[in-house]
Design a protein around this motif. Sequence first.
Motif, PDB file in Angstrom:
ATOM      1  N   ALA A 151       0.823  -1.206   0.000  1.00 51.06           N
ATOM      2  CA  ALA A 151       0.000   0.000   0.000  1.00 51.06           C
ATOM      3  C   ALA A 151       0.860   1.260   0.000  1.00 51.06           C
ATOM      4  CB  ALA A 151      -0.933  -0.001   1.206  1.00 51.06           C
ATOM      5  N   GLY A 152       1.912   1.258   0.811  1.00 51.57           N
ATOM      6  CA  GLY A 152       2.793   2.425   0.882  1.00 51.57           C
ATOM      7  C   GLY A 152       3.475   2.720  -0.444  1.00 51.57           C
ATOM      8  N   SER A 153       3.980   1.681  -1.095  1.00 50.14           N
ATOM      9  CA  SER A 153       4.652   1.892  -2.384  1.00 50.14           C
ATOM     10  C   SER A 153       3.661   2.317  -3.463  1.00 50.14           C
ATOM     11  CB  SER A 153       5.402   0.621  -2.804  1.00 50.14           C
ATOM     12  OG  SER A 153       4.505  -0.465  -2.970  1.00 50.14           O
ATOM     13  N   LEU A 154       2.423   1.834  -3.386  1.00 57.66           N
ATOM     14  CA  LEU A 154       1.401   2.238  -4.349  1.00 57.66           C
ATOM     15  C   LEU A 154       1.097   3.722  -4.221  1.00 57.66           C
ATOM     16  CD1 LEU A 154      -0.809   1.767  -6.453  1.00 57.66           C
ATOM     17  CD2 LEU A 154      -2.311   0.980  -4.606  1.00 57.66           C
ATOM     18  N   VAL A 155       0.894   4.191  -2.974  1.00 60.42           N
ATOM     19  CA  VAL A 155       0.600   5.605  -2.748  1.00 60.42           C
ATOM     20  C   VAL A 155       1.771   6.477  -3.200  1.00 60.42           C
ATOM     21  CG1 VAL A 155       0.179   7.354  -0.977  1.00 60.42           C
ATOM     22  CG2 VAL A 155      -1.012   5.160  -0.863  1.00 60.42           C
ATOM     23  N   ALA A 156       2.995   6.062  -2.851  1.00 61.46           N
ATOM     24  CA  ALA A 156       4.175   6.846  -3.235  1.00 61.46           C
ATOM     25  C   ALA A 156       4.319   6.915  -4.752  1.00 61.46           C
ATOM     26  CB  ALA A 156       5.426   6.229  -2.612  1.00 61.46           C
ATOM     27  N   MET A 157       4.066   5.797  -5.418  1.00 61.52           N
ATOM     28  CA  MET A 157       4.200   5.772  -6.873  1.00 61.52           C
ATOM     29  C   MET A 157       3.158   6.668  -7.538  1.00 61.52           C
ATOM     30  SD  MET A 157       3.381   2.854  -9.601  1.00 61.52           S
ATOM     31  CE  MET A 157       1.749   3.592  -9.605  1.00 61.52           C
ATOM     32  N   VAL A 158       1.923   6.613  -7.048  1.00 60.93           N
ATOM     33  CA  VAL A 158       0.859   7.439  -7.628  1.00 60.93           C
ATOM     34  C   VAL A 158       1.182   8.924  -7.463  1.00 60.93           C
ATOM     35  CG1 VAL A 158      -1.560   8.124  -7.399  1.00 60.93           C
ATOM     36  CG2 VAL A 158      -0.949   5.702  -7.402  1.00 60.93           C
ATOM     37  N   LEU A 159       1.675   9.312  -6.302  1.00 61.73           N
ATOM     38  CA  LEU A 159       2.040  10.709  -6.068  1.00 61.73           C
ATOM     39  C   LEU A 159       3.184  11.141  -6.985  1.00 61.73           C
ATOM     40  CD1 LEU A 159       1.849  10.885  -2.159  1.00 61.73           C
ATOM     41  CD2 LEU A 159       0.255  11.901  -3.802  1.00 61.73           C
ATOM     42  N   LEU A 160       4.207  10.281  -7.089  1.00 61.32           N
ATOM     43  CA  LEU A 160       5.347  10.610  -7.938  1.00 61.32           C
ATOM     44  C   LEU A 160       4.937  10.721  -9.398  1.00 61.32           C
ATOM     45  CD1 LEU A 160       8.388  10.953  -8.452  1.00 61.32           C
ATOM     46  CD2 LEU A 160       8.570   8.453  -8.546  1.00 61.32           C
ATOM     47  N   TYR A 161       4.142   9.774  -9.859  1.00 63.82           N
ATOM     48  CA  TYR A 161       3.722   9.788 -11.259  1.00 63.82           C
ATOM     49  C   TYR A 161       2.787  10.952 -11.551  1.00 63.82           C
ATOM     50  CZ  TYR A 161       5.862   5.330 -12.595  1.00 63.82           C
ATOM     51  OH  TYR A 161       6.743   4.345 -12.914  1.00 63.82           O
ATOM     52  N   THR A 162       1.999  11.360 -10.577  1.00 64.10           N
ATOM     53  CA  THR A 162       1.145  12.526 -10.756  1.00 64.10           C
ATOM     54  C   THR A 162       1.974  13.778 -10.995  1.00 64.10           C
ATOM     55  OG1 THR A 162      -0.590  11.566  -9.357  1.00 64.10           O
ATOM     56  CG2 THR A 162      -0.666  13.949  -9.721  1.00 64.10           C
ATOM     57  N   LEU A 163       3.047  13.940 -10.197  1.00 69.93           N
ATOM     58  CA  LEU A 163       3.941  15.083 -10.372  1.00 69.93           C
ATOM     59  C   LEU A 163       4.646  15.033 -11.721  1.00 69.93           C
ATOM     60  CD1 LEU A 163       5.527  15.306  -6.796  1.00 69.93           C
ATOM     61  CD2 LEU A 163       3.876  16.880  -7.818  1.00 69.93           C
ATOM     62  N   LEU A 164       5.129  13.840 -12.088  1.00 67.96           N
ATOM     63  CA  LEU A 164       5.794  13.685 -13.374  1.00 67.96           C
ATOM     64  C   LEU A 164       4.834  13.980 -14.533  1.00 67.96           C
ATOM     65  CD1 LEU A 164       7.901  10.428 -12.818  1.00 67.96           C
ATOM     66  CD2 LEU A 164       8.795  12.724 -13.228  1.00 67.96           C
ATOM     67  N   GLY A 165       3.613  13.463 -14.406  1.00 71.23           N
ATOM     68  CA  GLY A 165       2.621  13.693 -15.456  1.00 71.23           C
ATOM     69  C   GLY A 165       2.286  15.172 -15.603  1.00 71.23           C
ATOM     70  N   ALA A 166       2.140  15.863 -14.474  1.00 67.52           N
ATOM     71  CA  ALA A 166       1.829  17.294 -14.516  1.00 67.52           C
ATOM     72  C   ALA A 166       2.977  18.079 -15.151  1.00 67.52           C
ATOM     73  CB  ALA A 166       1.545  17.811 -13.110  1.00 67.52           C
ATOM     74  N   ALA A 167       4.210  17.733 -14.768  1.00 65.91           N
ATOM     75  CA  ALA A 167       5.374  18.421 -15.340  1.00 65.91           C
ATOM     76  C   ALA A 167       5.477  18.157 -16.835  1.00 65.91           C
ATOM     77  CB  ALA A 167       6.651  17.962 -14.622  1.00 65.91           C
ATOM     78  N   GLY A 168       5.278  16.891 -17.215  1.00 66.03           N
ATOM     79  CA  GLY A 168       5.354  16.543 -18.636  1.00 66.03           C
ATOM     80  C   GLY A 168       4.283  17.239 -19.452  1.00 66.03           C
ATOM     81  N   ALA A 169       3.047  17.257 -18.933  1.00 63.87           N
ATOM     82  CA  ALA A 169       1.949  17.904 -19.655  1.00 63.87           C
ATOM     83  C   ALA A 169       2.211  19.400 -19.810  1.00 63.87           C
ATOM     84  CB  ALA A 169       0.636  17.673 -18.916  1.00 63.87           C
ATOM     85  N   TYR A 170       2.745  20.020 -18.758  1.00 62.82           N
ATOM     86  CA  TYR A 170       3.053  21.457 -18.819  1.00 62.82           C
ATOM     87  C   TYR A 170       4.111  21.746 -19.880  1.00 62.82           C
ATOM     88  CZ  TYR A 170       5.053  25.968 -17.579  1.00 62.82           C
ATOM     89  OH  TYR A 170       5.536  27.254 -17.636  1.00 62.82           O
TER      90      TYR A 170
END
Length: 434
Positions: free
Chosen positions: A402-421
Amino acid sequence: MDVLMLSRLQFAAATMFHFLFVPLTLGISVLIACMETAYVRTGKDVYKRMAKFWGKLFLINFTLGVVTGITLEFQFGTNWSRYSAYVGDIFGSLLAIEATAAFFLESTFIGVWHFGWEKLSPRAHAISAWLVAGAGNLSAVWILIANGFMQNPMGFELRGGRAELTDFMAVISNPWAWNQFVHVVSGSFCVAAFFILGISAWHLLRKQHEEFFQKSFRLALYVGLVSTVIVAVQGHFHGNLVAKVQPVKLAAMESHWETRKNAPMYLLQIPDEKGEKNLVEALPVPGLLSFLAYNDFDAEVMGLRDVPAADRPPVTITFLAFRLMVGIGTLMPLLLLFGLLKRDALSKYPLYLKAMVWSIPLPYLGMQAGWAVAEVGRQPWIVYGLMRTSDAVSPIVTSQAAGSLVAMVLLYTLLGAAGAYLMFTFARKGPVDA
């Protein structure tokens, strides 16, 4: 949720996010190489500017794909260690070849391509672009051979509780892998085409850099139309292979419950998975399912009721994902055909140009749906008929998963936002600032 479900969610989220970047990398790299080749042959500066502009977007996309792909591979050790121990002799060797023979080549020549504009001759620079495109697609070959083993295992023997490689040629000539490769790569050209079409349409609506984006639009139009036809035709042949190798997946794709000859395809259908039936079956086309599966209107198609419930994939997800994929695959060539007919007067059709801007996500959704069919439809097997997904998960505790899932989702959200920008910013600026 238990460790198995959390690990499934984590791998699904990582894979689907990573695959947002892979198809564009595969497709647009070839189109950029074509632009550079046109520059070498004609000497027209517009083609060089096209390669530079679309290359900038390619580099942003490629970088995000690399970052998300590396973390994805770590999951075979963290969340799926029993799988890695069971088939690592085969699966690990294929991933190692992909990294050393393809990814390193691609990464090296991306550096040459990016920094070599003023240091290499136009011909040598175009060759580096083709090497980038070729290495990227070679990488896809090895990844899909690895996935092909999971879908249709061959070239191995069970020894000491492990699957060990015995016939390397059988593994790399797996018909499933090569069918999938053609399907994925042609789909990637669709992604690249609609990406270029949408951005070009945005600028054409604003009458910015019209010659530049008209040429980009026309190139993508031709590539997209050919690619959508290849996807559809090859999809039929791949469906024949699914019927032969994974008939349960085929039954789930069509929510087909009763084994019968001359099986119809219903144009309107609502599955009832718990009741082992369909709530709605309307507008049947007699024998069409038999024909699509076996090229024979009288062929017998196996129904889901002939398979134990524990051996069936999630029917509703597979059924809906398949229809989403087919629906998008039908819409895309219609959009492209209209553009082909009106290619010399696009400015007179602003609604069409707006539609193409909003159509950028279409092939992305189609490919995500296709992978959902491929992977969800294979369940409950991680290696079809050989190893169940429930037997492949790592012996870890729920809090770790569960911890690694939450961390991965948060990290990928930031990466996705940066990439989209970054993508939006550079796409909006246009070729002058590229």
